[in-house]
Structure formats: C-alpha cells, structure tokens
Design a protein around this motif. Structure first.
Motif, mmCIF file in Angstrom:
data_model
loop_
_atom_site.group_PDB
_atom_site.id
_atom_site.type_symbol
_atom_site.label_atom_id
_atom_site.label_comp_id
_atom_site.label_asym_id
_atom_site.label_seq_id
_atom_site.Cartn_x
_atom_site.Cartn_y
_atom_site.Cartn_z
ATOM 1 N N ASP A 27 -10.973 63.650 6.385
ATOM 2 C CA ASP A 27 -10.777 63.748 4.757
ATOM 3 C C ASP A 27 -11.857 63.508 4.084
ATOM 4 O OD1 ASP A 27 -10.031 61.345 5.799
ATOM 5 O OD2 ASP A 27 -8.445 60.986 4.449
ATOM 6 N N THR A 28 -12.608 62.356 4.412
ATOM 7 C CA THR A 28 -13.745 62.012 3.782
ATOM 8 C C THR A 28 -14.941 61.849 4.828
ATOM 9 O OG1 THR A 28 -13.275 59.459 4.016
ATOM 10 C CG2 THR A 28 -12.706 60.850 2.032
ATOM 11 N N GLN A 29 -16.018 61.972 4.199
ATOM 12 C CA GLN A 29 -17.210 61.783 5.149
ATOM 13 C C GLN A 29 -17.591 60.498 5.219
ATOM 14 O OE1 GLN A 29 -20.776 63.971 3.956
ATOM 15 N NE2 GLN A 29 -22.019 62.751 5.499
ATOM 16 N N PRO A 30 -17.325 59.904 6.613
ATOM 17 C CA PRO A 30 -17.699 58.261 6.968
ATOM 18 C C PRO A 30 -19.141 58.084 6.612
ATOM 19 C CG PRO A 30 -16.792 59.427 8.749
ATOM 20 C CD PRO A 30 -16.833 60.594 7.657
ATOM 21 N N PRO A 31 -19.483 56.801 5.996
ATOM 22 C CA PRO A 31 -20.987 56.496 5.877
ATOM 23 C C PRO A 31 -21.795 56.475 7.424
ATOM 24 C CG PRO A 31 -19.643 54.656 5.427
ATOM 25 C CD PRO A 31 -18.588 55.937 5.519
ATOM 26 N N GLY A 32 -22.844 56.759 7.442
ATOM 27 C CA GLY A 32 -23.567 56.431 8.900
ATOM 28 C C GLY A 32 -23.255 57.591 9.578
ATOM 29 N N LEU A 33 -22.620 58.541 9.387
ATOM 30 C CA LEU A 33 -22.409 59.575 10.319
ATOM 31 C C LEU A 33 -23.881 60.366 10.871
ATOM 32 C CD1 LEU A 33 -19.612 60.865 11.158
ATOM 33 C CD2 LEU A 33 -20.424 62.920 9.779
ATOM 34 N N PRO A 34 -23.768 60.230 12.355
ATOM 35 C CA PRO A 34 -25.038 60.869 12.905
ATOM 36 C C PRO A 34 -25.436 62.213 12.703
ATOM 37 C CG PRO A 34 -23.433 60.105 14.524
ATOM 38 C CD PRO A 34 -22.675 59.841 13.273
ATOM 39 N N GLN A 35 -26.658 62.685 12.627
ATOM 40 C CA GLN A 35 -27.052 63.970 12.022
ATOM 41 C C GLN A 35 -27.993 64.554 13.208
ATOM 42 O OE1 GLN A 35 -28.969 63.615 8.202
ATOM 43 N NE2 GLN A 35 -27.069 63.104 7.350
ATOM 44 N N PHE A 36 -27.883 65.908 13.206
ATOM 45 C CA PHE A 36 -28.724 66.619 13.934
ATOM 46 C C PHE A 36 -30.103 66.726 13.428
ATOM 47 C CE2 PHE A 36 -24.951 69.049 15.521
ATOM 48 C CZ PHE A 36 -25.012 68.501 16.979
ATOM 49 N N SER A 37 -31.312 67.105 14.210
ATOM 50 C CA SER A 37 -32.615 67.374 13.586
ATOM 51 C C SER A 37 -32.335 68.941 12.896
ATOM 52 C CB SER A 37 -33.520 67.638 14.575
ATOM 53 O OG SER A 37 -33.258 68.597 15.497
ATOM 54 N N PRO A 38 -33.179 69.019 11.824
ATOM 55 C CA PRO A 38 -33.163 70.397 11.242
ATOM 56 C C PRO A 38 -32.865 71.530 11.924
ATOM 57 C CG PRO A 38 -34.509 69.040 9.974
ATOM 58 C CD PRO A 38 -34.266 68.268 11.341
ATOM 59 N N ALA A 39 -33.794 71.876 13.161
ATOM 60 C CA ALA A 39 -33.801 72.893 14.040
ATOM 61 C C ALA A 39 -32.082 72.708 14.954
ATOM 62 C CB ALA A 39 -34.971 72.698 14.917
ATOM 63 N N ASP A 40 -31.794 71.777 15.146
ATOM 64 C CA ASP A 40 -30.521 71.639 15.907
ATOM 65 C C ASP A 40 -29.508 71.964 14.827
ATOM 66 O OD1 ASP A 40 -31.548 70.989 18.502
ATOM 67 O OD2 ASP A 40 -31.447 69.036 18.102
ATOM 68 N N ALA A 41 -29.527 71.599 13.627
ATOM 69 C CA ALA A 41 -28.522 72.021 12.557
ATOM 70 C C ALA A 41 -28.325 73.326 12.530
ATOM 71 C CB ALA A 41 -28.883 71.414 11.514
ATOM 72 N N LEU A 42 -29.408 73.956 12.548
ATOM 73 C CA LEU A 42 -29.598 75.382 12.410
ATOM 74 C C LEU A 42 -28.869 76.014 13.582
ATOM 75 C CD1 LEU A 42 -32.756 76.380 10.638
ATOM 76 C CD2 LEU A 42 -30.401 76.471 9.590
ATOM 77 N N ARG A 43 -29.143 75.554 14.939
ATOM 78 C CA ARG A 43 -28.743 76.203 15.854
ATOM 79 C C ARG A 43 -27.123 76.108 16.116
ATOM 80 N NH1 ARG A 43 -31.506 73.275 19.493
ATOM 81 N NH2 ARG A 43 -33.337 74.521 18.926
ATOM 82 N N HIS A 44 -26.414 74.727 15.646
ATOM 83 C CA HIS A 44 -25.248 74.502 15.701
ATOM 84 C C HIS A 44 -24.311 74.872 14.639
ATOM 85 C CE1 HIS A 44 -25.608 72.098 19.514
ATOM 86 N NE2 HIS A 44 -26.678 71.676 19.140
ATOM 87 N N GLY A 45 -24.900 75.041 13.358
ATOM 88 C CA GLY A 45 -24.415 75.594 12.203
ATOM 89 C C GLY A 45 -23.672 74.471 11.425
ATOM 90 N N SER A 46 -23.927 73.132 11.818
ATOM 91 C CA SER A 46 -23.426 72.056 11.203
ATOM 92 C C SER A 46 -24.520 70.939 10.999
ATOM 93 C CB SER A 46 -22.334 71.606 11.604
ATOM 94 O OG SER A 46 -21.803 70.386 10.845
ATOM 95 N N LEU A 47 -24.695 70.028 10.262
ATOM 96 C CA LEU A 47 -25.665 69.063 10.271
ATOM 97 C C LEU A 47 -25.042 67.975 10.829
ATOM 98 C CD1 LEU A 47 -28.149 68.105 8.898
ATOM 99 C CD2 LEU A 47 -27.222 67.169 7.063
ATOM 100 N N TRP A 48 -23.820 67.743 11.204
ATOM 101 C CA TRP A 48 -23.225 66.763 11.832
ATOM 102 C C TRP A 48 -22.722 66.921 13.008
ATOM 103 C CZ3 TRP A 48 -22.540 67.636 6.717
ATOM 104 C CH2 TRP A 48 -23.159 66.875 5.755
ATOM 105 N N PRO A 49 -22.827 66.134 14.169
ATOM 106 C CA PRO A 49 -22.347 66.713 15.675
ATOM 107 C C PRO A 49 -20.703 66.649 15.569
ATOM 108 C CG PRO A 49 -23.892 65.215 15.867
ATOM 109 C CD PRO A 49 -24.014 65.285 14.413
ATOM 110 N N ALA A 50 -20.150 65.709 14.520
ATOM 111 C CA ALA A 50 -18.809 65.419 14.792
ATOM 112 C C ALA A 50 -17.939 66.582 14.164
ATOM 113 C CB ALA A 50 -18.311 64.430 13.676
#
Length: 62
Positions: A27-50
């Motif tokens: 329901d809310t974005q928890p602080p400190g959520l891990p992020q993909f690198s920009p290239a991986d984020a484009l590949r997966h379609g989301s900035l956050w692996p969760a």
C-alpha cells in the motif's frame, strides 16, 4: 471444472490461473527499498525489484 463441449473448435482450458501483481499488496512504498540500475530497470519494467513478479513476460502482459 469448466464445461468442455464436444463441438468447441478451440482446445479447452481446464486449469485457470490468475496472476496478481505484487503492487496490489504494497500500500505504501517503504523507505530504503532496493533499486535496479537504470539499464536493469528498463529491462525489467520497474525500478524496484520488489515490484517485478516474473510472470508478466510469460503471460504477455507488460
């Protein structure tokens, strides 16, 4: 069990599955959520692996 007609031209889908995206349960974005690198984020379609469910590519949903 779904009804399968002998006159149905399409093969029956006997087992139906539903994929619920993970953002429905967050329901809310928890602080400190891990992020993909920009290239991986484009590949997966989301900035956050969760928020990557892994079924979108198989189902054809993007």
């Amino acid at each position: 069990m779904p009804y399968v007609s002998p006159l149905d031209p399409c093969p029956p889908i006997r087992v139906k599955t539903f994929v619920l995206p993970p953002q429905l349960f967050m329901d809310t974005q928890p602080p400190g959520l891990p992020q993909f690198s920009p290239a991986d984020a484009l590949r997966h379609g989301s900035l956050w692996p969760a928020l990557v469910d892994g079924f979108s590519r198989e189902e054809g949903i993007s």
